[in-house]
Design an enzyme around this catalytic site. Structure first.
Site, PDB file in Angstrom:
ATOM      1  CG  HIS A   1      -3.656  -0.693  -1.735  1.00 60.07           C
ATOM      2  ND1 HIS A   1      -4.068   0.431  -1.719  1.00 60.07           N
ATOM      3  CD2 HIS A   1      -3.554  -1.137  -0.635  1.00 60.07           C
ATOM      4  CE1 HIS A   1      -4.181   1.019  -0.720  1.00 60.07           C
ATOM      5  NE2 HIS A   1      -3.630  -0.072   0.054  1.00 60.07           N
TER       6      HIS A   1
ATOM      7  CB  SER B   1      -1.042   0.050   1.188  1.00 56.38           C
ATOM      8  OG  SER B   1      -0.255   0.095   2.640  1.00 56.38           O
TER       9      SER B   1
ATOM     10  CE  LYS C   1      -7.187   0.337   0.725  1.00 54.93           C
ATOM     11  NZ  LYS C   1      -8.160   0.460   2.033  1.00 54.93           N
TER      12      LYS C   1
END
Ligand SMILES: Cc1ncc(COP(=O)(O)O)c(C=O)c1O
Length: 392
Positions: free
Chosen positions: A207, A179, A238
């Protein structure tokens, strides 16, 4: 007494340049963001595909509210297991090509809960040194022995696995796309080690979910390792532009988590609108590969531009580009300077990253335009000229 403690803690944080304050964001989460009253270019979001304000997600949320109302009213095991939860879980299992999936209220809750379900006292967890705080806390909560190996150092991981006592249950945990550094874990080799030493493997795809080729299903899928990884965890907040998290794996894993995982059991389930946004987001990831291509093209442009300016980007292979400054005070100063130039690139300090590695964490979105990236590069050029010695 308590108040004195609080004041002392705050003073200590300020002295060490580690004091944090909340910035106020008005309006939507897009490439342009209104931060503390000013429109700036947003290079600080994990909304990598730009789905957080996509019309399909908005419509899905509104429709879910109309059909199911707002709150879920209870935890999944009481009366909060709504049809949309299972619909989303089936969608995730299909997307990840696993037998089953289970949704969590956040990635933080997923990691703390999964790790403390799968590992306990007398067991050993092997954890990459740069794993996210939620993984670190999950390891601690499990009361297992925690063996931290240097970032992606598989020789050290193997030595540690070899040296761990026979008979103890072993679990390796790593992010797939890190990340704060944007680099990839050597997943194929980690899977091989896990199999060689009979260790369980958990991979955090927070991610990577939504952004990796060929289909956005993460790096485990990219390398065809789905059958060999016990636990694939990822987030919906995300690149998927919604909220919450998932675990994907076997039906037995799902059943065990439903029965034992405290952060799944003892919490009100996610509301219908959030589930509906998750479903709509996965549909978009499946239907619109051009979003991933746009993100990749933006990454190439910014990476090439920053390199041409003389910045070093470490081992980043992704939409996360760290510019290491080192010193926390200086890092925050640079972040503020950039903001004044109209570019928001958040400074990241310990404990989020190791001491001495404070950095500007630049993140890209598929929805940035090439002109916006050029504009940001101008600001980075000025920053470099003003701080040349420091960013070398
Ligand atoms: C690698 C990683 N895992 C887990 C999380 C937690 O996910 P969430 O934001 O859904 O709690 C994050 C969030 O930043 C993360 O970066």
């Amino acid at each position: 007494m308590a108040a004195v403690f609080i004041q002392n803690e705050l003073e200590a944080l300020k002295k060490a340049s580690l004091y944090r304050r909340l910035r106020s964001v008005a309006g939507e989460q897009g490439p342009i963001l209104n931060v503390d009253g000013h429109d700036v270019l947003n290079f600080s979001s994990n909304n990598y595909l730009g789905l957080a304000n996509h019309p399909a997600l908005r419509a899905a949320a509104k429709d879910a509210i109309d059909r199911y109302g707002c709150g879920s009213g209870a935890s999944r095991l009481i009366s909060g297991n709504m049809t949309l939860h299972e619909e989303l879980e089936n969608k995730i299992a299909q997307f990840k090509k696993t037998e089953a999936a289970l949704v969590f209220n956040s990635g933080f809750q997923a990691n703390t809960g999964i790790l403390s379900t799968l590992s306990g006292e007398g067991d050993v967890i092997f954890s990459d040194a740069l794993n996210h705080a939620s993984i670190i806390d999950g390891c601690r909560l499990s009361r297992s022995k925690i063996v931290v190996y240097d970032h992606c150092d598989l020789d050290q991981l193997e030595r540690n696995l070899r040296d761990s006592p026979d008979g103890s249950r072993k679990l390796i945990v790593t992010e797939s796309l890190f990340s704060m550094d944007g680099d990839e874990a050597p997943l194929v080799d980690i899977v091989n080690l896990a199999e060689k030493y009979g260790a369980m493997l958990m991979v955090d795809e927070a991610h990577a979910t939504g952004v990796t080729e060929p289909n956005g299903a993460g790096l485990v899928a990219k390398f065809g390792l789905g059958e060999r990884v016990l636990v694939q965890m990822g987030t919906l907040g995300k690149a998927l532009g919604s909220f919450g998290a998932y675990v994907a794996g076997s039906t037995a894993l799902r059943e065990l988590l439903i029965n034992r995982c405290r952060s799944f059991i003892f919490t009100t389930s996610l509301p219908p609108a959030v589930m509906a946004m998750g479903i709509a987001a996965i549909d978009l990831v499946n239907k619109e590969p051009e979003r991933r291509q746009a993100l990749r093209s933006n990454c190439e442009q910014l990476r090439a531009g920053l390199k041409a300016l003389g910045f070093r980007l470490g081992k980043s292979q992704s939409q996360i580009l760290p510019l290491t400054v080192g010193d926390a005070t200086l890092c925050m100063k640079m972040s503020d300077t950039l903001l004044k130039k109209g570019v928001f690139a958040q400074g990241i300090r310990p404990p989020t990253v190791p001491a001495g590695t404070s950095r500007l964490r630049i993140t890209l979105m598929a929805t940035h335009t090439h002109e916006q990236i050029d504009q940001a590069l101008k600001a980075f050029k000025e920053l470099k000229e003003e701080n040349d010695a420091l960013l070398r």
